[in-house]
Write a protein that holds these residues in place. Structure first.
Motif, PDB file in Angstrom:
ATOM      1  N   THR A   3      48.984 -43.667  -1.713  1.00  0.00           N
ATOM      2  CA  THR A   3      47.931 -44.417  -1.040  1.00  0.00           C
ATOM      3  C   THR A   3      46.659 -44.350  -1.870  1.00  0.00           C
ATOM      4  OG1 THR A   3      48.859 -43.896   1.125  1.00  0.00           O
ATOM      5  CG2 THR A   3      46.561 -44.645   1.058  1.00  0.00           C
ATOM      6  N   THR A   4      46.121 -45.502  -2.206  1.00  0.00           N
ATOM      7  CA  THR A   4      44.869 -45.554  -2.960  1.00  0.00           C
ATOM      8  C   THR A   4      43.707 -45.647  -1.987  1.00  0.00           C
ATOM      9  OG1 THR A   4      45.972 -46.701  -4.787  1.00  0.00           O
ATOM     10  CG2 THR A   4      43.562 -46.795  -4.707  1.00  0.00           C
ATOM     11  N   LEU A   5      42.836 -44.664  -2.035  1.00  0.00           N
ATOM     12  CA  LEU A   5      41.684 -44.660  -1.138  1.00  0.00           C
ATOM     13  C   LEU A   5      40.637 -45.660  -1.610  1.00  0.00           C
ATOM     14  CD1 LEU A   5      41.273 -40.797  -0.640  1.00  0.00           C
ATOM     15  CD2 LEU A   5      42.177 -42.439   1.013  1.00  0.00           C
ATOM     16  N   THR A 308      33.020 -39.464  -9.477  1.00  0.00           N
ATOM     17  CA  THR A 308      33.339 -40.803  -9.979  1.00  0.00           C
ATOM     18  C   THR A 308      34.846 -40.995 -10.108  1.00  0.00           C
ATOM     19  OG1 THR A 308      31.223 -40.928 -11.159  1.00  0.00           O
ATOM     20  CG2 THR A 308      32.980 -42.403 -11.893  1.00  0.00           C
ATOM     21  N   LYS A 309      35.525 -39.979 -10.624  1.00  0.00           N
ATOM     22  CA  LYS A 309      36.973 -40.047 -10.763  1.00  0.00           C
ATOM     23  C   LYS A 309      37.657 -40.192  -9.409  1.00  0.00           C
ATOM     24  CE  LYS A 309      40.872 -37.627 -12.918  1.00  0.00           C
ATOM     25  NZ  LYS A 309      41.293 -36.411 -13.694  1.00  0.00           N
ATOM     26  N   ALA A 310      37.025 -39.609  -8.372  1.00  0.00           N
ATOM     27  CA  ALA A 310      37.590 -39.692  -7.022  1.00  0.00           C
ATOM     28  C   ALA A 310      37.202 -40.991  -6.302  1.00  0.00           C
ATOM     29  CB  ALA A 310      37.116 -38.492  -6.206  1.00  0.00           C
ATOM     30  N   GLY A 311      36.517 -41.881  -7.001  1.00  0.00           N
ATOM     31  CA  GLY A 311      36.129 -43.151  -6.396  1.00  0.00           C
ATOM     32  C   GLY A 311      34.915 -43.061  -5.510  1.00  0.00           C
ATOM     33  N   LEU A 351      23.991 -38.727  -3.547  1.00  0.00           N
ATOM     34  CA  LEU A 351      25.280 -39.015  -2.924  1.00  0.00           C
ATOM     35  C   LEU A 351      25.185 -40.328  -2.143  1.00  0.00           C
ATOM     36  CD1 LEU A 351      26.185 -35.463  -1.537  1.00  0.00           C
ATOM     37  CD2 LEU A 351      26.779 -36.474  -3.763  1.00  0.00           C
ATOM     38  N   PRO A 352      26.310 -40.944  -1.808  1.00  0.00           N
ATOM     39  CA  PRO A 352      26.262 -42.207  -1.066  1.00  0.00           C
ATOM     40  C   PRO A 352      25.393 -42.104   0.187  1.00  0.00           C
ATOM     41  CG  PRO A 352      28.490 -41.832  -1.857  1.00  0.00           C
ATOM     42  CD  PRO A 352      27.712 -40.588  -2.170  1.00  0.00           C
ATOM     43  N   MET A 353      24.552 -43.104   0.379  1.00  0.00           N
ATOM     44  CA  MET A 353      23.690 -43.146   1.559  1.00  0.00           C
ATOM     45  C   MET A 353      23.312 -44.597   1.860  1.00  0.00           C
ATOM     46  SD  MET A 353      22.082 -41.841   4.076  1.00  0.00           S
ATOM     47  CE  MET A 353      21.933 -40.052   3.994  1.00  0.00           C
ATOM     48  N   ILE A 365      33.652 -37.283   1.031  1.00  0.00           N
ATOM     49  CA  ILE A 365      32.732 -36.890  -0.042  1.00  0.00           C
ATOM     50  C   ILE A 365      32.584 -35.382  -0.081  1.00  0.00           C
ATOM     51  CG2 ILE A 365      30.330 -37.039  -0.820  1.00  0.00           C
ATOM     52  CD1 ILE A 365      30.333 -39.863   0.652  1.00  0.00           C
ATOM     53  N   ALA A 366      32.403 -34.776   1.094  1.00  0.00           N
ATOM     54  CA  ALA A 366      32.253 -33.325   1.161  1.00  0.00           C
ATOM     55  C   ALA A 366      33.510 -32.609   0.680  1.00  0.00           C
ATOM     56  CB  ALA A 366      31.912 -32.907   2.590  1.00  0.00           C
TER      57      ALA A 366
END
Length: 375
Positions: A3-5, A308-311, A351-353, A365-366
């Motif tokens: 599964t690609t997140l 970044t590698k984790a998308g 971080l994303p916000m 993310i955490a």
């Protein structure tokens, strides 16, 4: 089957646009049908509405946050030979507007936790040439305005608040932009209140400053005049299309801000116990607005690459303090001159916000950050 997140962006302007598309198209059509594109009813209405939202009796729309800062300093009398105190850890426009007026930016170190201007370092770096101070409400956290205003009053300095990242933020129960002589706001698209292009505004309680803002933004034209240019000015007016877009968005700003504040609290809980320095919580009477959620992390660059590698989107704000950038090498401030700003530039990571960020995404993310530190 793998599964690609889905990727989690640092910010997501498209979601906001899609939710407001009908209103935005109607606003743009209204402007086009009117045939009025500069200094018309949309701009005037936005100035009233934005000023009211920020406890400001006067508001002047301009073409960008950078223009707002420059006009503010010019209206406050800054010119060649003067010095203006600015934080060393900020976006470069805070300093370049000083340089554009022929003045010298005097760089001030920041508090290591809040990353905003350190009032004690400010006091230590002032000289008889200092004319003004520009505290920056960085990442949506108000600068420590009480002590800064006290220093400014003692030394007879004008105070121009850089509110580019501070829409609706409060200090001591008051909106930023209403604490000093004036406030300079940016509506760059990524801001909490963003236009569809460049735009900005000035707020003030001083009618004399407001009159200067109106003239300076419009090639020095006397208010109400046509070819009566009473001083040298600039061409940096807020256009009607951007004003109409901002008027659509302004009623949603409080709800978007509250959503970001809730996300910040989710981050705090999810990241507890990790070797990170999180943004400090609100001080009494303070209300942060989290334009960005910026942590400080050891091995920041490696963590950034891992995310970044984790998308997972992330960003370095800012990779160098002002005195380490080529544009300000001439100030002669070497490594170690502003140690806390230098340390922040090595550790800060956004971080994303965004208002639509979900609790599920924050958990992911955490988990990714936890896996980086715990292997």
């Amino acid at each position: 089957m793998t599964t690609t997140l889905a990727k989690i962006p640092l910010m997501d302007l498209k979601q906001q646009y899609l939710s407001l598309r009908g209103e935005l198209v109607a606003a743009a059509t209204r402007v086009m049908d009117s045939g009025v594109f500069i200094l018309g009813p949309e701009g005037a209405a936005f100035e009233r509405e934005f000023g009211a939202a920020h406890d400001a009796p006067h508001c002047a729309g301009v073409s960008s946050g950078t223009s707002a800062l420059q006009l503010a300093l010019e209206a406050c009398g800054v010119g060649p030979g003067d010095e203006v105190a600015v934080p060393a850890f900020t976006f470069i426009a805070t300093a370049t507007v000083v340089s554009a007026l022929g003045a010298k930016p005097v760089l001030v170190d920041v508090d290591p936790a809040t990353l905003t201007m350190d009032p004690k370092d400010l006091a230590a770096r002032l000289t008889p040439k200092t004319k003004a101070v520009v505290p920056v409400h960085l990442f949506g956290r108000p600068a420590d305005m009480g002590p800064i205003l006290a220093v400014a009053k003692e030394r007879g300095l004008r105070v121009v608040e850089d509110c580019a990242q501070g829409h609706l933020a409060r200090y001591g129960g008051r909106c930023v932009g209403s604490l000093g002589d004036c406030g300079a706001f940016s509506f760059y698209p990524s801001k909490n209140l963003g236009a569809m292009g460049d735009a900005g505004a000035l707020t003030t309680a001083d009618p004399k400053l407001q009159e200067l803002f109106i003239m300076l933004r419009n090639v020095g034209r006397k208010p109400g005049g046509h070819y009566e240019h009473v001083r040298v000015g600039h061409n940096c007016r807020l256009d009607e299309l951007q004003a109409a877009v901002l008027r659509v968005k302004l009623p949603y700003l409080a709800a978007w801000t509250e959503a970001k504040r809730k996300s910040a609290e989710l981050y705090r809980r999810a990241l507890a116990g990790l070797p990170l320095r999180l943004p400090p919580e609100d001080a009494p009477g303070m209300r942060q607005v989290y334009t960005l959620f910026v942590i400080q992390a050891d091995r920041r660059d490696a963590l950034s690459a891992h995310l970044t590698k984790a998308g997972i989107g992330n960003g370095v704000y800012y990779p160098a303090p002002l005195h380490r950038m080529p544009a300000y090498q001439h100030l002669g401030l070497g490594e170690g001159s502003l140690p806390r700003s230098e340390a922040a530039s090595r550790a800060a990571l956004a971080l994303p916000m965004y208002a639509e960020l979900t609790e599920e995404s924050i958990g992911r993310i955490a988990d990714s950050i936890r896996s980086f530190y715990q292997g």
